[in-house]
Design a protein around this motif. Structure first.
Motif, PDB file in Angstrom:
ATOM      1  N   SER A 116       0.821  -1.207   0.000  1.00 14.47           N
ATOM      2  CA  SER A 116       0.000   0.000   0.000  1.00 14.47           C
ATOM      3  C   SER A 116       0.857   1.259   0.000  1.00 14.47           C
ATOM      4  CB  SER A 116      -0.941  -0.002   1.211  1.00 14.47           C
ATOM      5  OG  SER A 116      -0.205  -0.024   2.423  1.00 14.47           O
ATOM      6  N   SER A 117       1.988   1.205   0.699  1.00 12.76           N
ATOM      7  CA  SER A 117       2.891   2.355   0.717  1.00 12.76           C
ATOM      8  C   SER A 117       3.489   2.598  -0.665  1.00 12.76           C
ATOM      9  CB  SER A 117       4.006   2.120   1.744  1.00 12.76           C
ATOM     10  OG  SER A 117       4.912   3.205   1.758  1.00 12.76           O
ATOM     11  N   LEU A 118       3.846   1.523  -1.355  1.00 13.90           N
ATOM     12  CA  LEU A 118       4.386   1.647  -2.708  1.00 13.90           C
ATOM     13  C   LEU A 118       3.341   2.203  -3.664  1.00 13.90           C
ATOM     14  CD1 LEU A 118       6.466   1.125  -4.932  1.00 13.90           C
ATOM     15  CD2 LEU A 118       5.707  -1.264  -4.988  1.00 13.90           C
ATOM     16  N   GLU A 119       2.134   1.671  -3.608  1.00 16.50           N
ATOM     17  CA  GLU A 119       1.070   2.152  -4.483  1.00 16.50           C
ATOM     18  C   GLU A 119       0.787   3.628  -4.251  1.00 16.50           C
ATOM     19  OE1 GLU A 119      -2.028  -0.537  -3.406  1.00 16.50           O
ATOM     20  OE2 GLU A 119      -1.570  -1.953  -5.019  1.00 16.50           O
ATOM     21  N   GLU A 120       0.799   4.039  -3.001  1.00 15.76           N
ATOM     22  CA  GLU A 120       0.558   5.444  -2.677  1.00 15.76           C
ATOM     23  C   GLU A 120       1.663   6.333  -3.251  1.00 15.76           C
ATOM     24  OE1 GLU A 120      -0.212   8.297   1.251  1.00 15.76           O
ATOM     25  OE2 GLU A 120      -0.108   6.126   1.445  1.00 15.76           O
ATOM     26  N   ALA A 121       2.894   5.861  -3.206  1.00 12.53           N
ATOM     27  CA  ALA A 121       4.013   6.641  -3.738  1.00 12.53           C
ATOM     28  C   ALA A 121       3.890   6.814  -5.255  1.00 12.53           C
ATOM     29  CB  ALA A 121       5.334   5.965  -3.380  1.00 12.53           C
ATOM     30  N   VAL A 133       5.103  -3.888  -9.851  1.00  4.65           N
ATOM     31  CA  VAL A 133       3.939  -3.168  -9.305  1.00  4.65           C
ATOM     32  C   VAL A 133       3.788  -1.810  -9.980  1.00  4.65           C
ATOM     33  CG1 VAL A 133       2.984  -2.090  -7.229  1.00  4.65           C
ATOM     34  CG2 VAL A 133       4.037  -4.351  -7.076  1.00  4.65           C
ATOM     35  N   VAL A 134       4.903  -1.085 -10.108  1.00  4.06           N
ATOM     36  CA  VAL A 134       4.866   0.230 -10.757  1.00  4.06           C
ATOM     37  C   VAL A 134       4.388   0.092 -12.198  1.00  4.06           C
ATOM     38  CG1 VAL A 134       6.262   2.199 -11.492  1.00  4.06           C
ATOM     39  CG2 VAL A 134       6.672   1.152  -9.259  1.00  4.06           C
TER      40      VAL A 134
END
Length: 588
Positions: A259-264, A305-306
């Motif tokens: 979730s932290s990665l997606e938010e970034a 993911v990115v």
């Protein structure tokens, strides 16, 4: 009876008073016990604990009966050594009565208003002992420190926190691979418990070293998983700028917390896409400063993911120039970071691009700067032919395989968007191409802007793109100055939607005109006037400036690079200051 009263009182005082042999006896015992590490010393300490409490009670009475600390310390000079030894004996401190008597003795020796060097030195020693006990978490030491050692509560708690953080940090620093004996308990078992203990501390600056150590600890064991509550709390704090993390810790947080990665990633997209006035150089800066390209180069899972997020956004915002430019800029930054990785740590390109057509992977990911300039055209002809065959074969299939085929076409197009540096080279070469060798490059440009026939009507777009190229080829090869009016009108008409025909993408036409103005051998004054007139009539002045700025950033080194760079700067100045007459020079 009255005559015997003073004698009785003297006898009672004599019984209560301690002498040096008594103190020496217990000092010898305390030295022998040490920190009661062995079972024998612990057993012996417990056997003598009752007598020790009696001694401490006498000692407390003796201290209270003295007029000052100076008098007590002069009479019993080894008293400090004895109390210091007892303070580090866990068996003594475990007993509430002996612990209380021991601390009361320390308090009794503390001088509120020290009158000489001895009392000041004694105060300093007592403060040091109590602080060490408090830092070790010894029960009752905190109250003693704050009440009698003049340490404010805030300072005390900060000292305890720092000490606790230091001890925990040392503990997690040991990995299971460092254990000399395989029978020892794996220290990775403490990782989850330690991370859970950090949940309320994520915003405390004092806990930053511990948090960084937790995040950066190499994951060499299945037991080393961090608490989800810790990761969620840290992610929330980081997104609100309530915690400062080292770069590598941020990368690790993204690796552990989806979730932290997606938010970034979404935050980067929002900062770029919603800011319509953002210059290309600023897009590059924001992509680099986000640390995401660096994180992707270190962890293939982060890149996947990115890429999935970019893939989804690309489908939703089809035709958005800012999204396209961000994706290609991000990919360039990622490839540069990947080249900085040590060779033995690199992951194969297939792992980073598992859904892309493998035959196109290396040819598209190869940067133009890594190839001789004279090989660009043949390389692009091969890419165009390969993509054309792929799309024709897959789009002809029926049934379920058709869906799979369209997915393959999309993945090929997505890879081309990521590697749009080759599209830029194709546009650049179209300026110097003739009618016989422009078709493969025009097809590639058309496919880039119109990837499918369903909805995009790529076949019709290709016909219109050829007409547009012919108009530009004629206009920018004319040596007459000023350019013919009918030529300018035909170029401006390219941006007007035809009532019955599918018009090419304005971005592709604009990109072509800007590149013709920048790379053509026509005089700078004529090229400037053509570009300025066309973009003024089409209302795409800002977009043309953005294309020029992007072209300046991505300009490949070559024999013509310096001349083109000077032309780009002159064209930018003209668009920025439209009332300034174009430079009347015939210098190429």
């Amino acid at each position: 009876m009255s005559q015997l009263q003073p004698v009785i009182q003297l006898q009672q005082m004599a019984e209560l008073m301690l002498n040096i042999p008594d103190v020496q006896l217990w000092l010898n015992k305390a030295v022998a016990w040490g920190r009661a590490d062995s079972q024998d010393t612990q057993r012996d300490t417990c056997l003598h604990l009752s007598r020790l409490k009696d001694f401490l009670q006498k000692l407390l009475s003796d201290i209270n009966n003295k007029s000052s600390t100076t008098e007590t310390m002069k009479r019993l000079p080894i008293l400090g050594r004895l109390l210091g030894r007892l303070c580090w004996n866990p068996c003594v401190l475990a007993d509430a009565t002996s612990r209380g008597l021991l601390f009361q003795c320390l308090w009794g020796l503390y001088s509120e208003h020290p009158g000489n060097a001895l009392e000041r030195k004694t105060n300093q020693w007592i403060q040091k002992v109590l602080r060490l006990l408090a830092a070790e978490g010894k029960e009752g030491a905190a109250e003693a420190l704050m009440k009698h050692a003049c340490v404010p509560p805030k300072e005390y708690h900060l000292r305890v926190l720092r000490k606790k953080v230091e001890l925990l940090q040392q503990n997690i620093g040991r990995s299971c691979s460092s254990l000399g004996d395989i029978s020892q308990r794996c220290s990775c078992d403490d990782m989850r418990a330690t991370s859970e203990a950090c949940v309320p501390l994520v915003t405390c600056p004092e806990a930053a070293p511990l948090i960084d150590a937790l995040l950066q600890k190499p994951v060499s064991c299945v037991r080393a998983a961090l608490s989800k509550d810790f990761l969620d709390a840290l992610s929330a704090a980081y997104s609100c700028d309530c915690v400062s993390l080292e770069e590598q810790s941020v990368v690790s947080l993204w690796y552990h917390n989806l979730s932290s990665l997606e938010e970034a990633v979404l935050s980067l997209l929002e900062r770029v896409v919603t800011n319509t006035g953002l210059k290309p150089v600023e897009v590059v800066q924001r992509a680099t400063q986000s640390l995401l390209p660096k994180a992707c180069a270190q962890h293939c899972s982060i890149f996947l993911v990115v890429s999935d997020i970019f893939r989804s956004i690309l489908k939703q915002t089809e035709g958005s120039a800012s999204v396209w430019y961000l994706i290609q800029t991000f990919t360039i930054c990622f490839l540069r970071q990947l080249n900085l990785q040590q060779h033995q740590m690199r992951t194969s390109m297939k792992a980073f691009f598992p859904q892309s057509p493998q035959s196109l992977l290396v040819p598209l990911l190869t940067l133009p700067s890594d190839m001789p300039e004279e090989a660009w055209r043949s390389h692009l002809n091969w890419l165009s032919g390969s993509l054309q065959r792929l799309t024709e074969e897959e789009e002809e299939r029926d049934g379920d395989s058709s869906t799979r085929g369209l997915c393959t076409v999309f993945e090929a197009w997505f890879l081309l968007v990521q590697c749009a540096h080759w599209v830029q080279v194709a546009v650049q070469l179209l300026v110097t191409s003739g009618p016989e060798d422009c078709l493969p490059l025009l097809w590639l440009l058309t496919f880039y802007h119109h990837p499918t026939n369903r909805g995009h009507r790529r076949a019709e777009q290709l016909v219109r793109a050829k007409e547009a190229w012919h108009h530009m080829h004629s206009a920018f090869l004319v040596s007459v100055h000023p350019p013919p009016v009918d030529g300018l009108q035909s170029l401006a008409a390219l941006f007007s939607p035809h009532p019955q025909q599918q018009s090419p993408s304005p971005l592709s036409i604009l990109n072509l005109i800007v590149n013709f103005a920048a790379f053509a051998r026509q005089s700078l004054s004529a090229s400037t006037e053509i570009l300025q007139t066309v973009v003024d009539r089409s209302g795409l002045v800002d977009e043309a400036g953005s294309v020029l700025s992007s072209l300046k950033l991505t300009l490949n080194e070559g024999s013509d690079a310096n001349r083109v760079l000077l032309r780009i700067k002159a064209l930018e100045d003209t668009l920025t200051h439209p009332h300034t007459p174009p430079p009347h020079t015939h210098t190429h």
